[in-house]
Structure formats: C-alpha cells, structure tokens
Design an enzyme around this catalytic site. Sequence first.
Site, mmCIF file in Angstrom:
data_model
loop_
_atom_site.group_PDB
_atom_site.id
_atom_site.type_symbol
_atom_site.label_atom_id
_atom_site.label_comp_id
_atom_site.label_asym_id
_atom_site.label_seq_id
_atom_site.Cartn_x
_atom_site.Cartn_y
_atom_site.Cartn_z
ATOM 1 N N ASP A 1 16.904 -11.679 -75.489
ATOM 2 C CA ASP A 1 17.487 -12.388 -76.628
ATOM 3 C C ASP A 1 16.483 -13.375 -77.188
ATOM 4 O OD1 ASP A 1 19.181 -13.517 -78.500
ATOM 5 O OD2 ASP A 1 20.382 -14.610 -77.045
ATOM 6 N N HIS B 1 15.095 -12.384 -84.080
ATOM 7 C CA HIS B 1 14.684 -13.798 -84.075
ATOM 8 C C HIS B 1 13.691 -14.091 -82.960
ATOM 9 C CE1 HIS B 1 17.420 -15.279 -80.779
ATOM 10 N NE2 HIS B 1 18.276 -14.402 -81.255
ATOM 11 N N GLU C 1 17.407 -19.244 -84.799
ATOM 12 C CA GLU C 1 18.673 -18.512 -84.870
ATOM 13 C C GLU C 1 19.701 -19.115 -83.936
ATOM 14 O OE1 GLU C 1 21.740 -15.677 -83.482
ATOM 15 O OE2 GLU C 1 20.159 -16.628 -82.314
ATOM 16 N N ASP D 1 19.933 -7.870 -82.468
ATOM 17 C CA ASP D 1 20.124 -9.081 -81.656
ATOM 18 C C ASP D 1 21.247 -8.892 -80.648
ATOM 19 O OD1 ASP D 1 19.792 -11.655 -80.714
ATOM 20 O OD2 ASP D 1 20.931 -12.596 -82.332
#
Length: 472
Positions: free
Chosen positions: A302, A290, A336, A364
């Site tokens: 992240d 994402h 996300e 992820d």
Amino acid sequence: MKFLIFTFVGVVHLLSLGSGKAVYKHGITQRTLQEIKEEIASYEDVAKAIINLAVYGKAQNRSYERLAFLVDTVGPRLSGSENLEKAIQIMYQNLKQNGLENVHLEPVKIPHWERGEESAVMLAPRIHKMAILGLGSSIGTPPEGITAEVLVVTSFAELQRRAPEARGKIVVYNQPYVSYAMTVEYRVRGAVEAAKVGALASLIRSVATFSIYSPHTGMQEYQDDVPKIPTACITVEDAEMMSRMASHGNKIVIHLRMGAKTYPDTDSFNTVAEITGSKYPEQVVLVSGHLDSWDVGQGAMDDGGGAFISWEALSLIKDLGLRPKRTLRLVLWTAEEQGGIGASQYYQSHKVNISNYSLVMESDSGTFLPTGLQFTGSDKARAIMKEVMRLLQPLNITQVFSDGEGMDISFWIQAGVPGASLRDDLYKYFAFHHSHGDTMTVMDPKQMNIAAAVWTVVSYVVADMEEMLPRS
C-alpha cells in the site's frame, strides 16, 4: 489507502466529451456497439504481445524488482517526511531515465504529522505491555501520559447506552470486522464519539481481516466542536482480551503515552510522466497509484505495488514501440493516506480539462492475482469495458465488476469521468494493510506481472480506441 464505494454520478452533457467522432447526448455515438466490439477485437495481437512481455518475456518481474529497490532503499514514506520526498526525487529520475515524456513534478502542500514515541501498558488486572500505533493526526498525551480505567464497547450504540460510564476513562472499541468500508468508521470516528461522552482517550481494535498481534494504523478525523483526545489502534488480540476481562467483571487500567505532534503543512509533489497521444494528444487516460505510505513497514503493498504497475504500464507500451492515439498519463500521488491531498490539488488544477479525460485508473487495493476490473461508468461504457476485458482471456481474467474506485480518482469519478481499479484479494490485503507487515515479503513477482499485464492492456486499448468512453 482509504476504501471508498461510489455510485456513478451523472453529469450535464458536454459536446466536447467526444473524441475523433462526435458523442451525442446519452452517449449515443455515430458507431454501433457492434462496430466498437469489432474495433476492440482487433487489439487481440497487441494484448497478447503485452501479456507475453509482462508475464513471460524480458519484462517479467521488472515491476517487483523496481519496487524492491525503492522500498529497501527509502523505507516507509509518511506524508511530510524526508523519506517521501527522497522517494519522489528517485522516481522523477527513474521516469526520465526510462525515456518517458513530459516527466515533471507538480507542487502541492501536504500535512506533516509525526507519531513520536508511544506506549501502552495495562496495569490491572495484570501487567501487560500492549502493541499500539497512534492514528494519523492524533494529538499526543501529556508528557507524563494518561492513566485511567477502561470502558470496553463493541459499537457506537453501546457507547451511547453506557455514556455515563465513559467520563474520565479510556474507551476501548472491540468492534467486529464486517467489511473495511463499514468497520473503518470506528477508526475514523472513534476518538470524536468517545470525546463526546467525556473519555480521556480512545483505543480502537485494528481494522484487519487477520492478525498476528499486529496493530494497523490509519487516518482518524477530529471535529472542530468536539475536544481532541489521543487515539491509537491496538491489536485484535488485545481488544478481544480486554472485552473478555470486562465481561468477567475485571477492572482494567491502562497507562498510555503518545508523543504525536502535528507540524505546519509542507511542500511535496505529484509525480507525472506520459506517453503523448499520436492523434488526440489533448485527451487523457490516467493510470495511477500513490507513492506515500504510513510510517510502518515498507509501504510495498500500500501502495508501492499499485504505483509500480502503473509505471510498468507505460514501460511495457514503450518497450513494444506502441503509441496510443490519446495521451497515457502516469501520476504517482502524494499524501493519499491523509485523504487524497495531492490528488485533490491535482483535480483542482486540471478539472478545467475534465471533458478530455476518457478514463481514470488507480490501483490501490493490492497487486496480488486480480480477479477482474472494477468499473464505474455509464451502461454503454461498461459494455465497452467488458469487450476490452475479453482481450485478457489468455490470463483468464475477464470479469468487469461494479464500483471502480480509489481515493485519488474519486474526485473525477464523482464528476462523471469513468473510473477503474483492480479487483483483488482484499482478505489478504487487509491482513497487512497499514501495519509493520506491509513489506516486500507480502509481494509476489509473478502476481505483479499479471496485474501489470491487465493494467497495461486496459489502459492502452482505451487510450488507442477511436472514441473516448461515453458518459451518462
């Protein structure tokens, strides 16, 4: 990211689940597992070429350098922000310039929340300015803030036992870290449970494996039938300090101010690129990460790392002049962090073709040094994936673990499509997750090279095998 654990959900058999050769009920194919093993073993030279290019060759450090340029240029990419949309447009141009096929943007509606100015100051038993981060979708305080006594609890059960004490107070949760999947419930439900017993606000100990006085943000959820109260995360250190103060009988008073606001949903895009399949172009192996992040740090870990090794997978395959039998599709998800909003809308748009998805993959959980692949699927598909992972023996990364997962691919997994994710160092990951510390400094180019190699070998081989992965 949102961390999910799945059990495989069986689906009604569809004759169309097969690929070039028919797949019959219960995943029994015309070929024996031994024949499939021999087919997979024939990819040894291709796997070595991918590994050599990614880890030792001209492509080494490429995913790291590409990621650094984006996050240094754009910064964090919160859902609804200008930064996120700028990053999407940059990635759209990057993918086109990379010579990938069918590069396009798929429009979606996503949430728009901003934290605004926020502060928390302990007024008693001493003056202490606290580090906080408002939680996603939280309401703000009144402009003058909230000044109230604190009730410290270590669990929802303790909160229920002490419910009469909570009315008119700020509830502070000092829950111990057990695992992310278990402990994150306090971040998600903390405000609702505190509001049910009459609290004015809630402050949640950051869900983190390690802390250097760093708050960690993330999503929380309100309930329609429960009053909304402001909620934020605080550092592990402050939560533990207030717990000690309370155990000594000290009265704790905090002044909390939060300028958080929610705006109408806004327009955004999932970013898509492909290498079109040579024999079964309608069939898909999906690789993804994402592109959005929280509004602190750089969103490098992240999930910049996951997004960029997914791009790297297509780049490496293209560099080697390879074209798998079925289409390899890259999707960079939007929103996300707000609950897989972009991915949910993608699933609704594409689920009509669910029988053509052989494997969905999402990275992820960090792109440090992976220890293997997490996989969710039928027993026969797992046996096939174990053979695929044997091709990564040169990197000594061959294990197949359970629970392939990812917020964005969860919709497909729950519907019966096999799913995969990297198994990585979660202790390190959750030390930096959703915090100011999520920057390029956390990333290691050599580890990203290896993660990209694993991701590429798996996605290419599954996309090029004669048959799709069997389902239950």
